[in-house]
Write an enzyme that holds these catalytic residues in place. Sequence first.
Site, PDB file in Angstrom:
ATOM      1  CE  LYS A   1      -4.077  -2.166   1.961  1.00 40.39           C
ATOM      2  NZ  LYS A   1      -3.587  -3.544   2.156  1.00 40.39           N
TER       3      LYS A   1
HETATM    4  C1  LIG Z   1      -4.391  -4.601   1.612  1.00 39.09           C
HETATM    5  C2  LIG Z   1      -3.700  -5.914   1.467  1.00 39.09           C
HETATM    6  C3  LIG Z   1      -4.163  -6.924   0.601  1.00 39.09           C
HETATM    7  C4  LIG Z   1      -5.448  -6.799  -0.169  1.00 39.09           C
HETATM    8  O1  LIG Z   1      -5.391  -5.844  -1.175  1.00 39.09           O
HETATM    9  P1  LIG Z   1      -6.744  -5.320  -1.849  1.00 39.09           P
HETATM   10  O2  LIG Z   1      -6.309  -4.285  -2.810  1.00 39.09           O
HETATM   11  O3  LIG Z   1      -7.565  -4.765  -0.730  1.00 39.09           O
HETATM   12  O4  LIG Z   1      -7.393  -6.490  -2.490  1.00 39.09           O
HETATM   13  C5  LIG Z   1      -3.422  -8.073   0.460  1.00 39.09           C
HETATM   14  N1  LIG Z   1      -2.293  -8.262   1.164  1.00 39.09           N
HETATM   15  C6  LIG Z   1      -1.825  -7.335   2.017  1.00 39.09           C
HETATM   16  C7  LIG Z   1      -0.582  -7.625   2.781  1.00 39.09           C
HETATM   17  C8  LIG Z   1      -2.493  -6.127   2.196  1.00 39.09           C
HETATM   18  O5  LIG Z   1      -2.016  -5.218   3.056  1.00 39.09           O
END
Ligand SMILES: *Cc1c(COP(=O)(O)O)cnc(C)c1O
Length: 431
Positions: free
Chosen positions: A107
């Site tokens: 993210k």
């Molecule tokens: C947020 C997250 C996800 C999921 O991603 P999305 O875009 O919400 O589908 C998967 N793995 C990790 C480690 C995350 O932080």
Amino acid sequence: MKYYSTNKQSASVDFKEATISGQAPDKGLYFPEQVPVIEKDLINNIEKYSNAEIAFRVIQPYISGLIPDDKLMQIVKETISFPIPLVQITDNISTLELFHGPTLAFKDVGARFMSRCLGYFVGGHNKKVTVLVATSGDTGGAVANGFYNVDGVDVVILYPSGKVSPVQEKQLTTLGKNIHALEIEGNFDDCQRMVKEAFADSELKKRKFLTSANSINVARWLPQQFYYFFAYKQWADKDNPPVISVPSGNFGNICAGILANRSGLPVKHFIAACNVNDIVSDYLQTQQLKPRQAVATLSNAMDVGNPSNFVRILEIFQHQFPELKEMLSSCTITDEETVNTIREVYNKHDYTLDPHGAVGYLALKRYLDIHKNDKGLFMETAHPVKFPDAVEQYTGKKPELPVSVQGIMNSKKISTVMKPQYGSLKDYLLY
Ligand SMILES: *Cc1c(COP(=O)(O)O)cnc(C)c1O
């Protein structure tokens, strides 16, 4: 480029307004009116382009001049200032490691891009903008880090005292400057309730310019397309494009991948790799989306019972179910299968997966066991060190903290302890 609301009740807006407001007034998600077409040269000669050039060309049509090109290039460079390597694990499986960012979370890219766009858009105002977020751990760190030192933006993060991991707490509380950590004596739901009350408080909104760093914000969602282009750049067999498996929770990441594919990036097939929170698997069988209460799993960032971005996937396919099913499948992986995969991949291939990556790996392996001529990659969305207990238990080895993160463990925590009452938050914001 204009963005319409998926609920189709609110007016269309430009990128600036979509970034500042996050969600449309009718509670829909903003979606681009056209999907841009990527120049053939970028696809055919992708190895000749730097990551920054690729990212710039991918994102520029979505901004349509609202950020000048030189500024946009600077934002893009800062957003992706770390490696995103494709690592081969078996003959037919590779992984794109998305965990080399400053908070070891995929993210980071979305948070860094959004924070800089928002900083640019509010820069001219004399009123500072305050970004208010509640976090149960991971998102808060990426947001705090992304907004660190961005001019004109103050960040106030609420987190539940004693309920985030030590690394996560350090990521929230040691930055200082424009990042303010509120340690709430309650749980995550208390934090979220307090933030919601602030956004609903019209008196507060008159006196403060408040915004959220919500994961549905277009400026967090769209730059995730970069990963898929970087993966293709490093993909050896360009004549046989990859099957891509994405550990999915809110479906923002995979949806960005599908969007990249729609604008011209070669991808053979997408797999939504889910834990038992798998309402999309049900949807692909029944054509009915039935939200459920989320249940807790080892891959906890994917514990989502009602994935907010799935509506954007439906929008990409214009609600044409057969086309969607052709391009997207889904696979459900239990916790037991997750830990067995961590153990097996470590023992057989000497690669350490985190629980989210393990879900992605096994979903891909199952698909390739049936589709023998294909090859694929999965997204490794978190660093194994974030899940030290599960990883140590099944590999026998404690994952090491990268040097980049060791520093903050010695930094001093600074937080404001607060009772879980909205009045206290309001006083804090106003005085
Ligand atoms: C947020 C997250 C996800 C999921 O991603 P999305 O875009 O919400 O589908 C998967 N793995 C990790 C480690 C995350 O932080």
